[in-house]
Design a protein around this motif. Structure first.
Motif, PDB file in Angstrom:
ATOM      1  N   LEU A   1       3.843  -2.867  -6.937  1.00 52.85           N
ATOM      2  CA  LEU A   1       5.126  -2.334  -7.315  1.00 52.85           C
ATOM      3  C   LEU A   1       5.319  -2.151  -8.397  1.00 52.85           C
ATOM      4  CD1 LEU A   1       8.148  -3.839  -4.683  1.00 52.85           C
ATOM      5  CD2 LEU A   1       6.177  -1.110  -4.602  1.00 52.85           C
ATOM      6  N   GLY A   2       4.634  -3.266  -9.367  1.00 51.14           N
ATOM      7  CA  GLY A   2       4.689  -2.674 -11.044  1.00 51.14           C
ATOM      8  C   GLY A   2       5.738  -3.822 -11.841  1.00 51.14           C
ATOM      9  N   ASN A   3       6.274  -5.383 -10.649  1.00 54.90           N
ATOM     10  CA  ASN A   3       7.905  -5.974 -11.072  1.00 54.90           C
ATOM     11  C   ASN A   3       7.040  -7.029 -11.127  1.00 54.90           C
ATOM     12  OD1 ASN A   3       9.281  -7.371 -11.345  1.00 54.90           O
ATOM     13  ND2 ASN A   3      10.844  -6.706  -9.403  1.00 54.90           N
ATOM     14  N   ALA A   4       6.275  -7.143 -12.286  1.00 57.77           N
ATOM     15  CA  ALA A   4       5.238  -8.579 -13.324  1.00 57.77           C
ATOM     16  C   ALA A   4       5.846  -9.199 -12.536  1.00 57.77           C
ATOM     17  CB  ALA A   4       4.366  -7.760 -14.295  1.00 57.77           C
TER      18      ALA A   4
ATOM     19  N   HIS B   1      -1.453  -7.535 -13.008  1.00 56.79           N
ATOM     20  CA  HIS B   1      -1.430  -7.349 -14.048  1.00 56.79           C
ATOM     21  C   HIS B   1      -1.393  -6.317 -14.644  1.00 56.79           C
ATOM     22  CE1 HIS B   1       1.526 -10.990 -14.473  1.00 56.79           C
ATOM     23  NE2 HIS B   1       1.345 -10.525 -16.021  1.00 56.79           N
ATOM     24  N   ALA B   2      -3.428  -5.966 -13.731  1.00 57.87           N
ATOM     25  CA  ALA B   2      -3.734  -4.979 -14.137  1.00 57.87           C
ATOM     26  C   ALA B   2      -3.637  -3.558 -13.624  1.00 57.87           C
ATOM     27  CB  ALA B   2      -5.559  -5.404 -13.343  1.00 57.87           C
ATOM     28  N   ALA B   3      -3.253  -3.597 -12.632  1.00 51.07           N
ATOM     29  CA  ALA B   3      -1.934  -2.368 -11.490  1.00 51.07           C
ATOM     30  C   ALA B   3      -0.614  -1.564 -11.971  1.00 51.07           C
ATOM     31  CB  ALA B   3      -1.923  -2.988  -9.910  1.00 51.07           C
ATOM     32  N   ALA B   4      -0.258  -3.026 -13.250  1.00 48.17           N
ATOM     33  CA  ALA B   4       1.149  -2.738 -13.435  1.00 48.17           C
ATOM     34  C   ALA B   4       0.688  -2.305 -15.315  1.00 48.17           C
ATOM     35  CB  ALA B   4       1.883  -3.942 -14.190  1.00 48.17           C
TER      36      ALA B   4
ATOM     37  N   GLU C   1       0.885  -1.292   0.096  1.00 40.54           N
ATOM     38  CA  GLU C   1       0.225  -0.062  -0.241  1.00 40.54           C
ATOM     39  C   GLU C   1       0.513   1.238  -0.097  1.00 40.54           C
ATOM     40  OE1 GLU C   1      -3.133   0.434   3.654  1.00 40.54           O
ATOM     41  OE2 GLU C   1      -3.616  -2.020   2.974  1.00 40.54           O
ATOM     42  N   MET C   2       1.965   1.386   0.984  1.00 40.43           N
ATOM     43  CA  MET C   2       2.975   2.249   1.734  1.00 40.43           C
ATOM     44  C   MET C   2       3.705   1.942  -0.170  1.00 40.43           C
ATOM     45  SD  MET C   2       3.574   2.470   4.437  1.00 40.43           S
ATOM     46  CE  MET C   2       4.178   4.078   4.660  1.00 40.43           C
ATOM     47  N   GLY C   3       4.246   1.451  -1.173  1.00 41.88           N
ATOM     48  CA  GLY C   3       4.958   0.765  -2.245  1.00 41.88           C
ATOM     49  C   GLY C   3       6.170   1.428  -1.547  1.00 41.88           C
ATOM     50  N   SER C   4       5.995   0.832  -0.456  1.00 47.50           N
ATOM     51  CA  SER C   4       7.911   1.013   0.430  1.00 47.50           C
ATOM     52  C   SER C   4       8.664  -0.410  -0.180  1.00 47.50           C
ATOM     53  CB  SER C   4       7.604   0.840   1.846  1.00 47.50           C
ATOM     54  OG  SER C   4       7.184   1.971   2.693  1.00 47.50           O
TER      55      SER C   4
END
Length: 408
Positions: A93-96, A121-124, A57-60
């Motif tokens: 994080l977009g690391n598919a 995949h949807a989020a990326a 959630e935080m993108g940490s």
């Protein structure tokens, strides 16, 4: 417990972490996890899942990868829900690639596992891959997509601006007999608002009422207010807003203010804004963007000045670029170009193309070639696509009889 000299164990810490996560205190979760490990308490699979969700959630990225190392170190990779949390973490994080690797190593793959990868995949922005995974899940495993699966694909398409496609997937979801949850309904309503699909929005409103996810759910209620307002049906928007009297949050108020504003009803927008403050709800930066934009559309200069001053000195909100753009456009449209450019020059940040563009457009309206030259030179200095700005400046010169400059 500690005052009674009872040492907290992993169960105590996990409960505390979960409580903070449910309350949205994400930074508190990370601080507690650090304290827990510093005291030598071994994390449980449950606690690691909670912390991974918070990191996502935080993108940490750093924190999440450190937790992944703990998972490997303690040999907890075999817990499916921990692996699902890792898939979701890397996905958000977009690391598919990392998410797909973890997915391939997970056996057995549950619906949650598939949903984690599809959501990833949807989020990326890989909406086509997300949809293909949905089809593959049902074809190869016999696991039927649920509302979470469909919502991920619909939301991914909507986020990519593929509004029509997202609505088509929603139709498929209905044909598959899956009931839309509040997240799906809100996503589809937002898509309806983007293309002013009022008829479909009304249809979905009826669907949410039949499914008991409508008026009582703030997420759906806010989406309905926004949808009706953006489709120009302000009476329906206001009716929905009034029905939410016991469930309104800041987003509800902001949606109604913005709805009146974009339809040119400045007085009504200001009235709702004042009603929000009277109700004890503190406005945020978005609230002031909405109400200042309403003043801009209605040409309420004195009200705009008053609200801008109030935002800074009464509510302690530092103006954003959007606030300045609204004020510059408001002042410029009113012919107060000197006041507008003075405001631009006192901005604490470098004005962007929208601020200078608003000023340049106002110069065209009032045939002020002097201020226009400065605004245009600032836009050209930003080294962005400036064809529109060149045309504006050319037209301003032409309207002032400066034909050579216009040709240049």
């Amino acid at each position: 417990m500690e005052s009674e000299r009872v040492e907290p164990n992993s169960v105590s810490w996990t409960s505390l972490l979960s409580a903070h996560a449910r309350d949205g205190k994400n930074s508190g979760v990370l601080n507690l996890f650090r304290e827990m490990t510093a005291r030598g308490t071994r994390p449980t699979p449950e606690s690691l899942s909670v912390v991974l969700s918070v990191c996502a959630e935080m993108g940490s990225a750093g924190e999440g990868k450190a937790v992944h190392s703990v998972v490997v170190r303690d040999g907890l990779e075999g817990y499916v829900f921990v692996r699902n949390s890792l898939i979701s973490f890397y996905g958000m994080l977009g690391n598919a690639e990392e998410a797909e690797l973890l997915f391939s190593q997970t056996e057995p793959k549950s619906l949650v596992t598939w949903n984690s990868l599809i959501s990833c995949h949807a989020a990326a922005g890989l909406d086509e891959q997300a949809y293909q995974l949905l089809l593959e899940m049902e074809e190869t495993t016999g696991i039927r997509p649920d509302s979470v699966t469909w919502s991920a694909v619909i939301g991914g398409l909507a986020a990519q601006g593929k509004v029509v496609e997202s609505l088509e997937i929603f139709r498929q979801m209905q044909e598959d007999g899956v009931r839309a949850n509040s997240v799906t309904a809100a996503t589809v309503l937002s898509a309806c608002a983007e293309i002013a699909a009022l008829r479909l929005g009304r249809e979905l409103h009826g669907h949410t009422l039949r499914a008991s996810t409508g008026d009582g759910d703030p997420l759906v209620g806010n989406a309905l207010v926004s949808m009706y307002a953006k489709c120009g049906s302000l009476k329906d928007a206001r009716n929905m807003f009034d029905k939410m009297a016991d469930n309104r949050d800041l987003i509800s108020w902001n949606s109604m203010i913005s709805g009146y504003g974009i339809n040119g009803l400045g007085e009504e927008a200001i009235g709702v804004f004042e009603g929000m403050v009277d109700a004890g709800v503190d406005p945020d930066g978005v609230s002031f963007v909405a109400v200042l934009s309403a003043c801009r559309h209605a040409g309420f200069v004195s009200e705009g000045r008053r609200l801008f001053h109030r935002m800074v000195h009464r509510h302690g909100i530092r103006p954003w670029m959007e606030h300045y753009a609204c004020m510059v456009d408001l002042l410029g449209r009113a012919g107060l170009l000197e006041e507008a450019i003075k405001l631009v020059k006192t901005m604490p940040m470098e004005p962007n193309i929208w601020v200078w563009g608003s000023l340049l457009n106002s110069c065209r309206m009032h045939r002020n070639d002097g201020v226009a030259e400065e605004a245009a030179s600032r836009i050209f200095a930003l080294e962005l696509e400036t064809a529109g700005s060149c045309m504006l400046l050319s037209n301003i010169y032409a309207s002032c009889g400066r034909w050579e400059d216009s040709a240049r």
